[in-house]
Write an enzyme that holds these catalytic residues in place. Structure first.
Site, PDB file in Angstrom:
ATOM      1  N   CYS A  82       0.454   3.454 -10.675  1.00 33.36           N
ATOM      2  CA  CYS A  82       0.370   4.152  -9.387  1.00 33.36           C
ATOM      3  C   CYS A  82       0.817   3.268  -8.232  1.00 33.36           C
ATOM      4  O   CYS A  82       0.903   3.734  -7.093  1.00 33.36           O
ATOM      5  CB  CYS A  82      -1.047   4.663  -9.163  1.00 33.36           C
ATOM      6  SG  CYS A  82      -1.518   5.868 -10.423  1.00 33.36           S
ATOM      7  N   HIS A 325      -0.994  12.844  -4.257  1.00 34.26           N
ATOM      8  CA  HIS A 325      -0.699  11.587  -4.948  1.00 34.26           C
ATOM      9  C   HIS A 325       0.424  11.761  -5.986  1.00 34.26           C
ATOM     10  O   HIS A 325       0.199  11.720  -7.183  1.00 34.26           O
ATOM     11  CB  HIS A 325      -1.987  11.059  -5.611  1.00 34.26           C
ATOM     12  CG  HIS A 325      -1.844   9.769  -6.334  1.00 34.26           C
ATOM     13  ND1 HIS A 325      -0.879   8.825  -6.032  1.00 34.26           N
ATOM     14  CD2 HIS A 325      -2.557   9.240  -7.369  1.00 34.26           C
ATOM     15  CE1 HIS A 325      -1.009   7.790  -6.852  1.00 34.26           C
ATOM     16  NE2 HIS A 325      -2.010   8.013  -7.671  1.00 34.26           N
TER      17      HIS A 325
END
Lengths: 376, 376
Positions: A82, A325
């Protein structure tokens, strides 16, 4: 050598059925290049995580160079779970510092909404170590951060209400952000009562899956937004190797390095984007970055100190929790928001913001980048 | 600033059923670090292509840092199709030139033999553009390079026998390389008569799928192997955008830049590793790199000039065709072979080799890196 942000671009974050990964990547890139005055670009770095596994599409670097007609410029995709976007941004900075490039385009993208929850969960789990028994025993990322939350509650006296206050703050910020995924108002009760994902993390405590892209143009040529420092650190790839469940050491270390390089401290930072993959993560990382004492980050939330009008505004964009996200884009979209804040053109503008910090996390604390930007 | 190779490591290439991707990655890394005298490492870059899609394993950078106890060092995975390894090597160089790192570990790895041919072909096709009709019409990489071969035959008078001569040379080189995938002798007749993959490319004209890893330690501290230049270029991501089917422009451009930076020309190069994903590719790229005139590379092969005792030895390791092609590892393993050549310790040692060149290709010419190394 000083390095500057020259242009920023970002697509709408959310479920974008009619756009391919490439559409999003090019849209954000074109916007950033235009914002920078369409300079000559010497290299392209793309942050992306699951393009290969769920979309059968790699070579995103070359695709951007080709489709935007940038010519023979070197390109690469960067993966660090991420934190792929933050690391891609850092590679652009290193490339300029090296003297090889003057101006670099960084873009991040992810398309996650066109596959099933099971498929996307499996793809995300590639950010765990296959050789660990945790992964095969069924540990997921909500599971990992749920364990941290329970431990944090036990040690500090924080409760689920404090997590809900993080989620509520970020939702309230997102409501003002037309590019955010979730702009519908929520109440603290609704957040507290939402369906459980992993005890004690409910639906609003977990960042969503998202389609979206963001892009930034950086250059050694002067602009009014200077990158004061870039730092990156690694941490344990397995939960069982964590020495302290109240800490994400890669965040602390990357923060320490970033402050040291910039000659600044947490007290100098006017506005912050923290990687709030879960509400709990925002609190722990706000402590790691030195904004609050260990075990007291939840009190700062309770006191409203992290709201846009507080003394340490965190995630004025809405954060991962409500802005969304899209994994590879997240780190780049944080730079987008901080740049807007320093330009004075942000949603949830922090009055007079001069110095901003963006922190991007990967895996169970496997990667963290911290970038400090200043209006000059 | 000058940058040097300090250590090299490489696993056996082939079908390695009892080793995971991580096993291979760590084995090569440990060997390279040991060869370098186990220095302190400031960063790790890993070249890998299909770890996420076929093995559900990303975060390879953090895994290396963690499992080798390297601490908080920044890490990332680099993807640029089959040039992932060469681009990772370049990121290490840029990282040192930037002043951020003194010593960097670069590793490349791929594990391709544990899945079906269809699965691995699909994973490889992620190196084509999803938005192109070619990919959906069924174009594969053997298809693409087969078209180039037919065109080359038409334009130059070369025949299938010249391709077979490339395959035979590389097989004969591999026979002496204990780490190569294919060490069984072959004859020109066997190669000519092997089953067709894509007209005119037969089985021996195509690089295999391979498990394997390679690693290199680079540093600003002096050693006897200096990296004289690093260059990278992009090219068309779709065959339909190629202006000339006898050319792979990214190879020519990356070569031109590498020579310019090093202050050297093709005539100065003593030993070469070229990305021979197909026998045809070796010939075209040997022309792109200026070793032979356009349309005459096949004559150089016929004359034995690219054999280890010729005037321009190419792929003394056995090349991708016979050493094997574990995608992310390939570019790094080229540096392994060139370093051995310059140290005077190579299989198929070229007598007195002082300057070597490694060229790594990705996609249908989407990426190319060229690195020139010199014994100093």
């Amino acid at each position: 050598m000083s390095i500057y942000v020259h242009g920023i671009g970002m697509t709408k974050f959310g479920k974008l059925e009619d756009k391919t990964m490439k559409d999003l990547l090019l849209e954000a890139s074109i916007e950033a290049l235009k914002d920078a005055g369409n300079p000559e670009v010497d290299a392209v770095f793309v942050g992306n995580f699951m393009g290969g596994s769920v979309y059968n599409q790699e070579i995103l670097g070359a695709i951007v160079a080709n489709d935007l007609g940038l010519g023979y410029v070197p390109t690469a995709k960067i993966e660090g779970a991420c934190a792929s976007g933050g690391i891609a941004f850092r590679q652009a900075i290193l490339g300029i510092l090296s003297g090889e490039y003057d101006t670099v385009l960084v873009a991040g993208v992810e398309k996650m909404k066109h596959v099933s929850t099971i498929e996307v969960t499996e793809a995300i789990n590639a950010a765990m170590d296959n050789d660990s028994n945790e992964k095969h025993a069924g540990l997921t990322f909500p599971g990992f951060f749920g364990v941290l939350a329970n431990r944090y509650f036990h040690e500090t006296g924080a409760t689920k209400k404090h997590l809900a206050q993080v989620a509520l703050k970020n939702r309230e910020n997102a409501i003002n952000n037309p590019l955010a995924q979730f702009t519908k108002p929520a109440t603290i009760e609704e957040i507290m009562e939402a369906r459980m994902i992993t005890e004690p993390l409910g639906l609003f405590d977990c960042s969503p899956t998202t389609d979206g892209a963001a892009a930034v143009v950086v250059s050694k040529n002067k602009s009014d937004i200077e990158i004061k420092s870039s730092a990156q650190a690694s941490g344990p790839t397995q939960m069982q190797n964590a020495e302290n469940l109240l800490s994400i050491p890669a965040v602390g270390e990357s923060g320490r390095l970033a402050y040291e390089k910039a000659g600044l401290g947490p007290e100098d930072i006017d506005v912050v984007e923290i990687h709030d993959c879960f509400s709990m993560t925002e609190i722990i990382s706000s402590e790691e970055l030195g904004f609050f004492n260990r075990g007291e980050g939840y009190l700062a939330v309770e006191q409203g100190r992290t709201k846009p009008d507080g003394d340490k505004p965190i995630n004025t964009s809405g954060g991962l929790l409500s802005k969304g996200h899209p994994i590879g884009a997240t780190g780049v979209s944080q730079i987008y928001q901080i740049t807007h804040q320093l330009r004075g053109t942000a949603v949830n503008q922090v009055e007079g913001a001069k110095i901003g910090l963006a922190q991007n996390l990967g895996g169970t604390g496997s990667y963290s980048t911290v970038h400090i930007l200043e209006r000059v």
